[in-house]
Scaffold this active site. Structure first.
Site, mmCIF file in Angstrom:
data_model
loop_
_atom_site.group_PDB
_atom_site.id
_atom_site.type_symbol
_atom_site.label_atom_id
_atom_site.label_comp_id
_atom_site.label_asym_id
_atom_site.label_seq_id
_atom_site.Cartn_x
_atom_site.Cartn_y
_atom_site.Cartn_z
ATOM 1 C CE1 TYR A 56 -3.351 -2.787 0.041
ATOM 2 C CE2 TYR A 56 -4.765 -0.610 1.245
ATOM 3 C CZ TYR A 56 -4.715 -2.312 0.652
ATOM 4 O OH TYR A 56 -5.787 -2.951 0.505
ATOM 5 C CE LYS A 112 1.929 -17.796 -3.010
ATOM 6 N NZ LYS A 112 1.121 -18.957 -3.106
ATOM 7 C CG ASP A 169 -1.494 -20.144 -1.861
ATOM 8 O OD1 ASP A 169 -1.137 -20.196 -1.047
ATOM 9 O OD2 ASP A 169 -1.281 -20.901 -3.087
ATOM 10 C CG ASP A 194 -8.288 -4.616 1.583
ATOM 11 O OD1 ASP A 194 -9.350 -4.323 2.744
ATOM 12 O OD2 ASP A 194 -7.897 -4.692 0.696
ATOM 13 C CG ASP A 233 -13.916 -7.319 2.130
ATOM 14 O OD1 ASP A 233 -13.062 -6.530 3.362
ATOM 15 O OD2 ASP A 233 -13.881 -6.678 1.803
#
Ligand code: IPM
Ligand code: MG
Length: 364
Positions: free
Chosen positions: A143, A193, A226, A250, A254
């Site tokens: 970001y 990751k 993932d 983020d 959700d």
């Protein structure tokens, strides 16, 4: 002297003003009950600020936030600003606010309210008993990383961002995660990751080093992002604290929100090193239902509860607001996002009135 606090109130865009009105009434009522005083400093932010001064985060709004004891933000953003240059968009104002207040730690708790268990798109047996918290790094990562931008390369356009963390940025957010795990069920799952990204390899090394040096009592695990996305819907009860970088948090928050039935239920807190915290629902400004009295104000009210608990240390008042939300849901009152057979559909204002009644009824 009675305790008194100053709240910077940023109602923002879309459904923001409607849910802010409800939260403010409840904060006023609960402060009277608990003998402290609140003053509210309403400031423009996001599209609402673009309308008055052409910028999503006016200097006066940031200054008012800095001068407050805590900041309550509803939501920002609207499709009408999507064509503005990036730095002029409402979302850029939110990022500048987070950076400007040094809010590196974003806490997003996900619990299942029993009355809503059948509102989730997942099966009851999968979500029953879920109680997790996403600890998302909020002022670094892709970001904010540089270089970023857009260049022409031999007739092709190339756009890029940089996912980068300093070791100490990882350490400070990991510490927040470990400390929270200690106060909860003692388990931390760090998401990365590391099989592909250098930045994730550093992330994993630092989390492991901190675990070994200071938090060996916490049960640490690692998941690739993932796999974490898959595990969240496969077996969400395995999680206690989920530690993530900015972008991964983020996305996963959700997803985790949907476990609770509606993204309209989830509050969040963003904290720094001292200074006021920022409290906001994790949902957006929902421009499609704005000004129709259809919004669910509960995530905003629960954010106000987090503000009372973590921002002001008013635990009893926070618990009262949470109890009022649980009561209204248990009595079968619902906004459209949570509506189910046998329940009573109410608008935002009417839910606010029910919440006030329920607050009066909560044992003092
Ligand atoms: C969130 C939102 C923000 C983010 C947007 C509005 C900039 O999605 O708080 O999760 O991406 O952080
Ligand atoms: Mg988001």
């Amino acid at each position: 002297m009675a305790r008194s606090y100053r709240i910077a109130l940023l109602s923002g865009d879309g459904i923001g003003p409607e849910i802010t009105a409800v939260a403010r009434q409840l904060l006023e009522a609960v402060s009277l009950r608990h003998g402290f005083a609140l003053s509210f400093d309403a400031q423009p932010m996001g599209g609402a600020a673009i309308e008055v001064c052409g910028e999503p985060l006016p200097a006066s709004t940031l200054a008012a936030c800095r001068a407050s004891d805590a900041v309550l933000l509803a939501a920002i953003g609207s499709p009408q600003y999507d064509t503005l240059p990036r730095e002029k968009r409402p979302e850029s104002g939110l990022l500048a606010l987070r950076a400007g207040l040094g809010l590196f730690a974003n806490l997003r708790p996900v619990t299942i309210i029993p009355a809503l268990i059948d509102a989730s798109s997942l099966k009851r047996e999968v979500i029953e008993g879920v109680d997790l918290i996403v600890v998302r790094e909020l002022t670094g990562g892709v970001y904010f990383g540089t270089p970023k931008g857009r260049v022409d390369v031999e007739g092709r356009v190339r756009a890029f961002n940089t996912m980068a963390y300093f070791d100490d940025e990882i350490d400070r957010i990991a510490r927040v995660g470990f400390e929270l795990a200690r106060q909860r069920r003692g388990r931390l799952c760090s998401v990365d990751k590391a099989n592909v990204l250098d930045v994730s390899q550093l992330w994993r090394e630092r989390v492991e080093a901190l675990h070994a040096s200071s938090y060996a009592d916490v049960e640490l695990s690692h998941q690739y992002v993932d796999n974490a996305a898959m595990q969240l819907v496969r077996n969400p009860r395995q999680f206690d604290v989920l530690l993530t970088s900015n972008l991964f948090g983020d996305i996963l928050s959700d997803e985790a929100a949907m476990l609770s039935g509606s993204i309209g239920m989830l509050p969040s807190a963003s904290l720094g090193e001292g200074g006021p915290g920022l409290f906001e629902p994790i949902h957006g400004s929902a421009p499609d239902i704005a000004n129709q009295d259809k919004a669910n104000p509960m995530a905003m009210v629960l954010s106000a509860a987090m503000l009372l608990r973590l921002g002001l240390g008013e635990e009893a008042a926070a618990a009262d607001l949470e109890a009022a939300v649980a009561r209204v849901l248990a009595a079968g009152y619902r906004t459209g996002d949570l509506m189910a057979a046998g329940c009573t559909l109410l608008g935002c204002q009417a839910i606010g009135a029910k919440l006030l009644e329920a607050l009066e009824a909560v044992e003092a």
